[in-house]
Design a protein around this motif. Structure first.
Motif, short mmCIF file in Angstrom:
data_model
loop_
_atom_site.label_atom_id
_atom_site.label_comp_id
_atom_site.label_asym_id
_atom_site.label_seq_id
_atom_site.Cartn_x
_atom_site.Cartn_y
_atom_site.Cartn_z
N VAL A 1 0.83 -1.20 0.00
CA VAL A 1 0.00 0.00 0.00
C VAL A 1 0.87 1.25 0.00
O VAL A 1 0.61 2.21 -0.74
N ALA A 2 1.92 1.25 0.83
CA ALA A 2 2.79 2.42 0.91
C ALA A 2 3.53 2.68 -0.40
O ALA A 2 3.79 3.83 -0.75
N VAL A 3 3.86 1.62 -1.12
CA VAL A 3 4.55 1.78 -2.40
C VAL A 3 3.59 2.26 -3.48
O VAL A 3 3.93 3.13 -4.30
N LEU A 4 2.38 1.70 -3.49
CA LEU A 4 1.41 2.06 -4.53
C LEU A 4 0.81 3.45 -4.30
O LEU A 4 0.39 4.10 -5.26
N SER B 1 1.99 10.69 2.58
CA SER B 1 1.25 10.52 3.82
C SER B 1 -0.04 9.73 3.63
O SER B 1 -0.48 9.03 4.54
N VAL B 2 -0.65 9.81 2.44
CA VAL B 2 -1.88 9.06 2.18
C VAL B 2 -1.62 7.56 2.30
O VAL B 2 -2.37 6.82 2.95
N GLY B 3 -0.54 7.10 1.68
CA GLY B 3 -0.19 5.69 1.75
C GLY B 3 0.17 5.26 3.16
O GLY B 3 -0.18 4.15 3.58
N GLN B 4 0.85 6.13 3.90
CA GLN B 4 1.22 5.79 5.28
C GLN B 4 -0.01 5.62 6.16
O GLN B 4 -0.13 4.64 6.90
N VAL B 5 -0.93 6.57 6.08
CA VAL B 5 -2.14 6.49 6.89
C VAL B 5 -2.98 5.28 6.48
O VAL B 5 -3.52 4.56 7.32
N ALA B 6 -3.08 5.03 5.16
CA ALA B 6 -3.84 3.88 4.68
C ALA B 6 -3.21 2.58 5.19
O ALA B 6 -3.93 1.63 5.55
N SER B 7 -1.89 2.51 5.22
CA SER B 7 -1.21 1.31 5.71
C SER B 7 -1.48 1.08 7.19
O SER B 7 -1.72 -0.05 7.63
N ILE B 8 -1.46 2.17 7.97
CA ILE B 8 -1.76 2.06 9.40
C ILE B 8 -3.19 1.58 9.62
O ILE B 8 -3.46 0.70 10.45
N LEU B 9 -4.13 2.14 8.86
CA LEU B 9 -5.53 1.72 8.98
C LEU B 9 -5.69 0.26 8.57
O LEU B 9 -6.43 -0.50 9.22
N LEU B 10 -5.01 -0.15 7.50
CA LEU B 10 -5.03 -1.54 7.08
C LEU B 10 -4.49 -2.45 8.18
O LEU B 10 -5.07 -3.51 8.48
N GLY B 11 -3.38 -2.04 8.79
CA GLY B 11 -2.79 -2.85 9.85
C GLY B 11 -3.72 -2.97 11.05
O GLY B 11 -3.86 -4.05 11.62
N ALA B 12 -4.36 -1.85 11.44
CA ALA B 12 -5.27 -1.89 12.59
C ALA B 12 -6.46 -2.80 12.31
O ALA B 12 -6.83 -3.64 13.15
N ALA C 1 2.31 -3.14 10.50
CA ALA C 1 2.21 -2.21 9.38
C ALA C 1 3.35 -1.20 9.39
O ALA C 1 3.85 -0.80 8.32
N VAL C 2 3.77 -0.77 10.59
CA VAL C 2 4.90 0.15 10.68
C VAL C 2 6.15 -0.46 10.05
O VAL C 2 6.93 0.22 9.37
N VAL C 3 6.35 -1.76 10.27
CA VAL C 3 7.48 -2.45 9.63
C VAL C 3 7.38 -2.35 8.11
O VAL C 3 8.37 -2.07 7.42
N GLY C 4 6.18 -2.56 7.58
CA GLY C 4 5.99 -2.46 6.14
C GLY C 4 6.23 -1.05 5.63
O GLY C 4 6.83 -0.86 4.56
#
Length: 390
Positions: A146-149, A153-164, A332-335
């Motif tokens: 998600v962070a790559v695609l 900041s949009v990808g970072q927040v989306a990744s955190i939400l995905l992880g949660a 998700a933070v690791v990703g």
């Protein structure tokens, strides 16, 4: 005193931008000094990804609050971490152009390569602790994708939400390690006051600047708004700063870009480029006064919002569903860190096979030989100069 010395050391050795800073913090304060456990550190990083402001400075501020027993510890940590780069960039505003020529460009390139090693070490260590099983490893990979695609900041927040969300489903059977120790000495009342101050400062300085025609308030307001509206920190703030100081004609575009270049060559947070900009703006206040106003105003909203959020965050994260969500979030933070290791850290630093070799040598020094990070920074910087002269 230990907060002051630890963050002053980090302030003069932490090259490579916000992602690399998180790696330095982890190595020095989690692994070496044991100020906080791995999961608690991951929780802080996850929270600061959500909030506006410079994530690495916010994490450092929170660690100072934790270790120093309150707000004063946080202020000491932020000041010690930010002051070295702020002073260097203030000096650069008056002509200390250390980035010109082959040697200067080689030095900067070496510092970029050491960031590759530092971030790789952080990803490796955090993956072992925060994504040790199939479920969390899969969440980390999904967050990376998600962070790559969706970079930024949009990808970072989306990744955190995905992880949660994934953690709520996949990580309920954990052993509780996902909720680290975060006994921060902040009351809910103090947190609410900090959030109220954050909101007031977003409005009042602009009103005073207009009503009183006071350039000092206008300068504070321009930098405060930039810090309050940017998510992700680091390089993300540069377009906001350009709009704040170049568009109204306070500083020329060439001078602005020169400051950006200088900021790549100094340790500490990129937000201290405000010291350079504040020193050069016209009309005044400028010089030392302008630099101080700009640095404080740019960083203050991020510090207020993280201080205000921490007591509510800590109460939320102790609940079992929250623990499951935090296990997923920490994975998700690791990703996210792994995605940043590729872009911008790797893509911005590794330009050929010789760069790969130098970055790999720095990584081995950090992970196998357990060499102090500041020594690795120095050796890799010298290696960058050698490559440039070869």
């Amino acid at each position: 005193m230990d907060v002051l010395l630890a963050f002053l050391k980090l302030g003069v050795t932490s090259f490579g931008g916000p992602v690399a800073h998180l790696g330095y913090f982890r190595d020095e304060l989690v692994r070496r000094r044991g100020w906080i456990d791995e999961a608690g550190y991951g929780d802080l990083v996850a929270l600061c990804q959500f909030l506006p402001g410079p994530a690495s400075s916010q994490v450092g501020f929170a660690l100072g609050v934790l270790r120093g027993g309150g707000l004063l510890g946080g202020i000491v940590a932020w000041t010690a971490f930010s002051l070295p780069s702020a002073l260097l960039l203030f000096a650069f505003a008056y002509g200390a152009d250390a980035l010109s020529g082959t040697v200067g460009s080689g030095l900067v390139h070496g510092l970029k390569l050491v960031a590759v090693a530092v971030v790789a070490q952080a990803v490796w260590g955090m993956a072992q602790n925060l994504a040790p099983d199939r479920a969390r490893a899969s969440i980390a990979v999904a967050a990376l994708a998600v962070a790559v695609l969706a970079p930024g900041s949009v990808g970072q927040v989306a990744s955190i939400l995905l992880g949660a969300g994934s953690g709520l489903v996949l990580c309920r059977a954990g052993d509780g390690a996902g909720a680290g120790s975060l006994a921060l000495p902040i009351s809910r009342r103090a947190g609410a006051v900090a959030l109220a101050i954050f909101a007031v400062l977003f409005v009042v300085p602009q009103f005073l600047a207009t009503a009183l025609a006071a350039q000092g308030f206008a300068l504070f307001d321009a930098f405060y708004r930039a810090g309050a509206l940017v998510f992700g920190g680091g390089h993300v703030v540069l377009p906001f700063l350009r709009a704040a100081v170049v568009d109204p004609g306070w500083i020329g575009p060439d001078a602005f870009l020169a400051g950006y270049g200088a900021a790549q060559a100094v340790p500490g947070p990129l937000f201290t480029v405000a010291a350079y900009l504040g020193a050069l703006v016209r009309p005044g206040p400028n010089g030392a006064a302008g630099a101080a106003i700009a640095v404080v105003a740019l960083s203050l909203p991020g510090l207020l919002v993280v201080y205000g959020s921490l007591p509510f965050w800590d109460a939320f994260r102790t609940r079992p569903p929250a623990r499951a969500a935090m296990r997923g979030t920490n994975a998700a933070v690791v990703g996210i860190l792994a995605a940043a290791l590729y872009d911008p850290v790797w893509t911005g630093a590794v330009l050929g096979p010789r760069d790969v070799a130098l970055a790999a040598a720095a990584f081995v020094l950090l992970t196998v030989w357990k060499t102090a990070p500041w020594i690795v920074v120095g050796l890799t910087a010298v290696g960058g100069v050698a490559l440039a002269l070869a």
